[in-house]
Scaffold this active site. Structure first.
Site, PDB file in Angstrom:
ATOM      1  CE  LYS A  22      15.727  62.040  38.507  1.00 42.83           C
ATOM      2  NZ  LYS A  22      15.144  60.798  38.911  1.00 42.83           N
TER       3      LYS A  22
HETATM    4  N1  PMP Z   1      10.238  57.558  37.823  1.00 46.24           N
HETATM    5  C1  PMP Z   1      11.024  57.895  38.836  1.00 46.24           C
HETATM    6  C2  PMP Z   1      10.267  58.223  40.259  1.00 46.24           C
HETATM    7  C3  PMP Z   1      12.220  57.997  38.686  1.00 46.24           C
HETATM    8  O1  PMP Z   1      13.119  58.530  39.726  1.00 46.24           O
HETATM    9  C4  PMP Z   1      12.927  57.703  37.301  1.00 46.24           C
HETATM   10  C5  PMP Z   1      14.558  57.800  37.418  1.00 46.24           C
HETATM   11  N2  PMP Z   1      14.779  58.818  36.973  1.00 46.24           N
HETATM   12  C6  PMP Z   1      12.078  57.223  36.645  1.00 46.24           C
HETATM   13  C7  PMP Z   1      10.606  57.025  36.921  1.00 46.24           C
HETATM   14  C8  PMP Z   1      12.775  56.782  35.059  1.00 46.24           C
HETATM   15  O2  PMP Z   1      13.155  57.896  34.338  1.00 46.24           O
HETATM   16  P1  PMP Z   1      14.233  57.824  33.466  1.00 46.24           P
HETATM   17  O3  PMP Z   1      14.142  56.678  32.406  1.00 46.24           O
HETATM   18  O4  PMP Z   1      14.370  59.243  32.765  1.00 46.24           O
HETATM   19  O5  PMP Z   1      15.569  57.538  34.292  1.00 46.24           O
END
Ligand code: PMP
Length: 305
Positions: free
Chosen positions: A159
């Site tokens: 991230k």
């Molecule tokens: N893909 C992207 C690009 C994201 O930014 C997110 C959000 N964090 C997700 C998938 C989903 O991840 P999570 O379920 O851990 O929030």
């Protein structure tokens, strides 16, 4: 959004909201290398607030930092505690937690040298990211004209703040066209993920989601996989194309912000009958029961404040 009376955790101590500023020459601001997390705290059915999968989110923050070659000057335990402390400090029983790790001012070129690594944690009240109605009726999605990152250009498993330029552009593009969310294809043309969500489809009772190879390893995605398998559903992690998605019986997005959001249309094509989503609904209901502490089988995913 963030209220002015709230406190922000910054480099190990709480400071007033209005003082949580950075210098204009902050390295991350110029070149985009910083990492962050998005975590939710829910008010459980028994009146106690609990953070959902806090340990896993903090693990991913450290994985993102490892990918970005950033050394976080705190331990995982310290960051976990700081997330909970920030919620307590701001008397927030339900909301969103945003830790961010960034490279501060110092050396002024692309090479960040030994510039200090700083860490901030903010919390705020955040309801349904795509709206309450979205959770109920589903959303209209458009495939973006932008392509998702190549694994050897920006990489996809961290991230990393700069990676989100792609998401912002994709999201803005489709919002301008009147849709709710963007779905982005990978460099080979297969479905990858939303601007901030992972994607699932259902066809003839089989649940399918993209493999982890070139997407963010979503924690909601992982939770949904556990839920589906525990329910005995047939689930595969396999690449699929936009036309396969067009002909799906159901489709949905998963994410900390988006939770489990049904997709009712993709590129103006109705998904299924566009109204009922029995599999999605079952998973969504179970997910909300779990985050609200109503399902003892998943209680270890909750970190009570
Ligand atoms: N893909 C992207 C690009 C994201 O930014 C997110 C959000 N964090 C997700 C998938 C989903 O991840 P999570 O379920 O851990 O929030």
């Amino acid at each position: 959004m963030v209220q002015r009376e709230e406190k922000i955790w910054m480099d190990g101590k709480f400071i007033p909201w209005g003082e949580a500023n950075v210098h204009i020459l902050t390295h991350s601001l110029h070149y985009g290398l910083a990492v962050f997390e998005g975590i939710r705290c829910y008010l459980c059915h028994d009146g106690r607030p609990a953070v959902f999968r806090l340990g896993r989110h903090v693990e991913r923050l450290f994985d993102s930092a490892q990918i970005g070659d950033i050394k976080i000057p705190f331990s995982k335990r310290e960051i976990q505690e700081a997330c909970k402390e920030t919620l307590r400090m701001n008397q927030l029983k339900e909301g969103y937690i945003r830790p961010i790790v960034f490279i501060s001012d110092g050396v002024r070129g692309v090479y960040p040298g030994d510039n200090p690594i700083r860490v901030g944690i903010a919390t705020w009240t955040w309801g349904a990211y795509l709206g309450e109605e979205a959770l109920e009726k589903g959303i209209r999605v458009k495939i973006s004209s932008y392509t998702r990152h190549h694994v050897n250009v920006m990489m996809t498993k961290g991230k990393i703040c700069g990676n989100y330029v792609n998401s912002v552009l994709a999201k803005r593009e489709v919002i301008k066209m009147g849709y709710d969310e963007a779905l982005i294809l990978d460099t080979e043309g297969y479905v990858s993920e939303g601007s901030g969500e992972n994607v699932f489809m259902v066809k003839n009772g089989v649940l399918k989601t993209t493999p982890l190879t070139s997407i963010l390893p979503g924690i909601t995605r992982d939770s949904v996989i556990h839920i589906a398998r525990d329910k005995g559903m047939n689930l595969v992690e396999e690449r699929f194309t936009r036309d396969e998605l067009y002909t799906a019986d159901e489709a949905f997005f998963t994410g900390t912000a988006a939770e489990v959001t049904p997709i009712r249309e993709i590129d103006d094509r109705k998904i299924g009958d566009g109204k009922r989503y029995p599999v999605t609904r079952e998973i969504q209901t179970t997910f909300f029961d779990i985050v609200k502490g109503k399902n003892p089988a998943y209680i270890e995913w909750l970190d009570y404040l």
